[in-house]
Design an enzyme around this catalytic site. Sequence first.
Site, mmCIF file in Angstrom:
data_model
loop_
_atom_site.group_PDB
_atom_site.id
_atom_site.type_symbol
_atom_site.label_atom_id
_atom_site.label_comp_id
_atom_site.label_asym_id
_atom_site.label_seq_id
_atom_site.Cartn_x
_atom_site.Cartn_y
_atom_site.Cartn_z
ATOM 1 C CG HIS A 64 -1.947 1.063 1.246
ATOM 2 N ND1 HIS A 64 -3.190 0.900 1.829
ATOM 3 C CD2 HIS A 64 -1.944 2.333 0.763
ATOM 4 C CE1 HIS A 64 -3.884 2.018 1.700
ATOM 5 N NE2 HIS A 64 -3.137 2.915 1.069
ATOM 6 C CG HIS A 66 -0.947 6.805 -1.865
ATOM 7 N ND1 HIS A 66 -2.181 6.771 -2.468
ATOM 8 C CD2 HIS A 66 -1.121 6.279 -0.628
ATOM 9 C CE1 HIS A 66 -3.076 6.252 -1.635
ATOM 10 N NE2 HIS A 66 -2.455 5.948 -0.501
ATOM 11 N NE ARG A 68 0.689 11.474 -3.251
ATOM 12 C CZ ARG A 68 -0.356 11.069 -2.541
ATOM 13 N NH1 ARG A 68 -1.376 10.460 -3.112
ATOM 14 N NH2 ARG A 68 -0.411 11.301 -1.254
ATOM 15 C CG ASP A 156 -6.157 3.946 -0.307
ATOM 16 O OD1 ASP A 156 -6.744 3.850 0.774
ATOM 17 O OD2 ASP A 156 -5.048 4.495 -0.416
ATOM 18 C CG HIS A 183 -10.377 4.608 2.104
ATOM 19 N ND1 HIS A 183 -9.220 5.327 2.283
ATOM 20 C CD2 HIS A 183 -11.364 5.363 2.655
ATOM 21 C CE1 HIS A 183 -9.488 6.466 2.922
ATOM 22 N NE2 HIS A 183 -10.790 6.508 3.160
ATOM 23 C CG HIS A 236 -5.895 2.905 5.651
ATOM 24 N ND1 HIS A 236 -7.253 2.935 5.849
ATOM 25 C CD2 HIS A 236 -5.681 3.459 4.427
ATOM 26 C CE1 HIS A 236 -7.820 3.484 4.801
ATOM 27 N NE2 HIS A 236 -6.901 3.807 3.920
ATOM 28 C CG ASP A 309 -1.836 4.853 3.499
ATOM 29 O OD1 ASP A 309 -1.725 5.159 2.286
ATOM 30 O OD2 ASP A 309 -2.850 5.128 4.169
#
Length: 434
Positions: A64, A66, A68, A156, A183, A236, A309
């Site tokens: 998990h 990010h 971008r 998410d 999520h 999460h 995360d």
Amino acid sequence: MATWIRNGRLADTITGVFEEKDLIIEGKRIEKIIPRGQFSEGGESLDIIEADGMLVLPGLIDMHVHLREPGEEYKETIQTGCLAAVAGGFTAVACMPNTIPPNDCRSVTEFILEQAMRAGLARVYPIAAITMGRKGTVMAEFGDLKAAGAVGLSDDGSPVADSGIMRCALEYSRYYDLKVISHCEDLRLSEGGVMHEGEISTRIGLPGIPSAAEEVMVHRDICLSELTGCPVHIAHVSSAGSVELIRRAKDKGLPVTAETTPHYLTLDHSSVIGYDTSAKVNPPLRTREDVEAVRKGLAEGVIDVIVTDHAPHSSLEKELEFDKAASGMIGLQSALPLVLSLVDEGCLSLSRAVQKMTIAPARVLGVEGGHLREGSPADVTIVDTDARYVFSRDMILSKSRNTPFLGREMKGIAHLTMIGGRVVWQRKASHPGS
Ligand code: DOR
Ligand code: ZN
């Protein structure tokens, strides 16, 4: 030329045992695993990697993050995110689809994989969106996304608020063998909130998000898993109530799995007292009792996986009034030492901790790795558990620096990271903890 990783303590993530064994790597694969002292070099020349006093682990997997890219390359790119990953000991990361545009179609998934190939660092597993535009109304083309290389599905950053759509998504996802990662947030309950709703939010005058905003949706997804018989993975987990719901679901034998992050295992809502926006995350940091319950859930196997995360944001989104700042913190380079400190504190055993960052995420996503085995790809992380250092800005390889752990005393660091037999990260002599 073959490589010999010698004198380390090798983790067997299936049995949970550490063994004094050496690894021989030939090309991209593990050629042999042999007891320490039993390998003789013969005539051939070998690259020797000395792991004396260190742990030799299967490459860590973070399911998990990010990254971008596409769309917010000023916060992170696939290249910078992967660099932070390998420096943190991760050989593989699964990236969430809340990019711009979102990863809800084949071309975006393919673009992510191309950029990952170009970066040539960590393995990147795209998680595709459940719904078009992550808007929660029209399901994405799961078959197309799977064919393009997606390994899981999630909206998410946002929940799938419509229970009917979520039910369909669970049913279709099983057909394509893609795990749905949920999520969990009831947007009407979290609306306007910027931190955990409790004594501290009242005292410092910030609007709160109750634990129920998470728990209502955890409960819904468990009900839908029971209704459909389909697996669901809860993202999460931050609250004691969620841990309890997942515990009961597992006791019933439902195919529910769950993850949490080092920040929910370490920090509580008091981190927000100074209005430090680096401590603003969604779901929010909760109470000490929640932290204790999440720790217990992790140790007892209610929570299967540790993820970061990793959510990079620039100073443009973070150096603002608390209520206006974006949610999220980076985590790829702080996860390993934070987890090792939980082990030092006696929260969970070292072998359990390693499993939750290797074999467990590999199993949830159904990807390779997580276990050192003869013939499997040589994805290896060597960890120096004794290295002591202060986590500082200049260590951060991510483009963003939004972390509340700056200045923290850390113990343990990735010494070397190898992917497919290639060393992609090696701690330099000048590095902290060397
Ligand atoms: O804190 C968060 N940041 N929570 C999320 O769900 C999304 C993430 C992000 O993308 O920044
Ligand atoms: Zn996320």
